[in-house]
Design an enzyme around this catalytic site. Structure first.
Site, PDB file in Angstrom:
ATOM      1  N   LYS A  53       0.875  -1.171   0.000  1.00  0.00           N
ATOM      2  CA  LYS A  53       0.000   0.000   0.000  1.00  0.00           C
ATOM      3  C   LYS A  53       0.914   1.224   0.000  1.00  0.00           C
ATOM      4  O   LYS A  53       1.723   1.402   0.916  1.00  0.00           O
ATOM      5  CB  LYS A  53      -0.876  -0.006   1.257  1.00  0.00           C
ATOM      6  CG  LYS A  53      -1.665   1.287   1.518  1.00  0.00           C
ATOM      7  CD  LYS A  53      -2.866   1.403   0.610  1.00  0.00           C
ATOM      8  CE  LYS A  53      -3.769   2.566   1.017  1.00  0.00           C
ATOM      9  NZ  LYS A  53      -4.464   2.337   2.300  1.00  0.00           N
ATOM     10  N   SER A  55       1.359   5.598  -1.423  1.00  0.00           N
ATOM     11  CA  SER A  55       0.671   6.813  -1.850  1.00  0.00           C
ATOM     12  C   SER A  55       0.553   6.823  -3.371  1.00  0.00           C
ATOM     13  O   SER A  55       1.482   6.416  -4.077  1.00  0.00           O
ATOM     14  CB  SER A  55       1.459   8.051  -1.418  1.00  0.00           C
ATOM     15  OG  SER A  55       1.629   8.092  -0.025  1.00  0.00           O
ATOM     16  N   THR A 111       0.490  11.458  -1.211  1.00  0.00           N
ATOM     17  CA  THR A 111      -0.522  12.155  -2.000  1.00  0.00           C
ATOM     18  C   THR A 111      -0.906  13.459  -1.318  1.00  0.00           C
ATOM     19  O   THR A 111      -1.161  14.469  -1.979  1.00  0.00           O
ATOM     20  CB  THR A 111      -1.761  11.266  -2.180  1.00  0.00           C
ATOM     21  OG1 THR A 111      -1.347   9.993  -2.686  1.00  0.00           O
ATOM     22  CG2 THR A 111      -2.748  11.893  -3.144  1.00  0.00           C
ATOM     23  N   ALA A 112      -0.944  13.432   0.002  1.00  0.00           N
ATOM     24  CA  ALA A 112      -1.291  14.646   0.743  1.00  0.00           C
ATOM     25  C   ALA A 112      -0.326  15.780   0.415  1.00  0.00           C
ATOM     26  O   ALA A 112      -0.742  16.917   0.150  1.00  0.00           O
ATOM     27  CB  ALA A 112      -1.281  14.352   2.244  1.00  0.00           C
ATOM     28  N   HIS A 155      -5.582  10.529   7.387  1.00  0.00           N
ATOM     29  CA  HIS A 155      -6.209   9.460   8.167  1.00  0.00           C
ATOM     30  C   HIS A 155      -7.221  10.015   9.169  1.00  0.00           C
ATOM     31  O   HIS A 155      -7.961  10.948   8.879  1.00  0.00           O
ATOM     32  CB  HIS A 155      -5.146   8.610   8.861  1.00  0.00           C
ATOM     33  CG  HIS A 155      -4.168   7.968   7.928  1.00  0.00           C
ATOM     34  ND1 HIS A 155      -4.523   7.453   6.701  1.00  0.00           N
ATOM     35  CD2 HIS A 155      -2.826   7.759   8.037  1.00  0.00           C
ATOM     36  CE1 HIS A 155      -3.454   6.951   6.110  1.00  0.00           C
ATOM     37  NE2 HIS A 155      -2.415   7.127   6.886  1.00  0.00           N
TER      38      HIS A 155
END
Length: 282
Positions: A53, A55, A111-112, A155
């Site tokens: 997992k 980004s 991604t943030a 999150h």
């Protein structure tokens, strides 16, 4: 089969059934639990992991060895990163408050942070100041304690930040949706290209469906990895981040991914992706 994902509730909820041998025909998983900054690095470093997992922002750097899977990840609406600062009644919360300021972010290739850079380039006069990379669970305490001027959070922080005396400067997910009318791609599941990709997709989807059909079955496992979150926050986290796109990205999901990474490439923030090389499994 070796996999790495975060200990966050959405990931442990999604993979609980597979991890615990509840998916017929699926191989045993050897799990590495790691923060997204670490999984991004593992994917790019030739770690030998089969599934990760990561980004979406990290995807362009790993596509020579891995491909994007259409399930198991985090993509949606109303679930974007937030930029937070101290809650002071006299504070001006326009984007200009971030000009030249020290900002904590969860990963250089998150991604943030990619979304933040796209937003800040257009909204923050003169740009922000120093960027400090911290594990995401350390960001809100750092803002509260004055170690940084603002923090980019992901999150479950969107549910808990008021308890730290913080307030929102911008919801980057809302900004993205206003700009594109698309859901926001956050976390992707990738697999080695040499593996049986259709089988892996089926196993992940079966794990997602099992989680939805038996939500209490994963409760102890999820809470044991949830970093002292309350059951109420854990449920809200899962309800937000595990959705229709977790089971199947579909055409809208792929459009969201290509839009984000194409815009980022045009801005010089990520390598350009040749989408013809992407293995698309619907």
């Amino acid at each position: 089969m070796k996999i790495a994902f975060s200990p966050c509730p959405n990931d442990t909820f999604v993979f609980h059934a597979w991890v615990h041998g509840l998916i017929p025909g699926a191989p045993k998983l050897n799990v590495t639990y790691a923060d997204i900054d670490i999984t991004n690095s593992l994917a790019a470093s030739g770690s030998g992991l089969d599934l990760l997992k990561i980004s979406y922002a990290a995807l362009p750097w790993v596509l020579s060895d891995y491909t994007l899977l259409p399930c198991g990840g985090a993509l949606g609406r109303g679930c974007g990163p937030l930029v937070l600062t101290l809650n002071k009644a006299s504070r001006n919360l326009s984007p200009a408050v971030l000009a030249g300021r020290r900002i904590a972010v969860p990963s250089e290739r998150s991604t943030a942070y990619l979304l933040f850079r796209l937003w800040a380039a257009a909204q923050v006069p003169g740009g922000v100041g120093e960027i400090v990379i911290l594990p995401f669970h350390e960001i809100m305490p750092a803002v509260r304690d004055g170690l940084v001027d603002a923090g980019l959070v992901i999150h479950e922080a969107r549910f808990t930040y008021p308890a730290y005396g913080l307030m929102q400067v911008v919801d980057l997910g809302s900004w993205w949706e206003d700009q594109t009318n698309l859901p926001l791609p956050l976390g992707a599941i990738i697999a080695r290209r040499s593996l049986d990709l259709p089988a892996i997709v089926n196993w992940i989807r079966a794990s997602v469906k099992y989680a939805w059909a038996h939500p209490k079955a994963s409760q102890d496992y999820v809470l044991s990895h949830a970093q002292e979150l309350s059951p109420e926050v854990v449920k809200a986290h899962i309800d937000l981040y595990v959705n229709e796109y977790t089971e199947n990205l579909g055409e809208i999901g792929y459009q969201a991914v290509t839009t984000l990474l194409s815009r980022a490439a045009q801005a010089g923030l990520v390598p350009e992706v040749d989408w013809r090389t992407m293995t698309v499994i619907l």
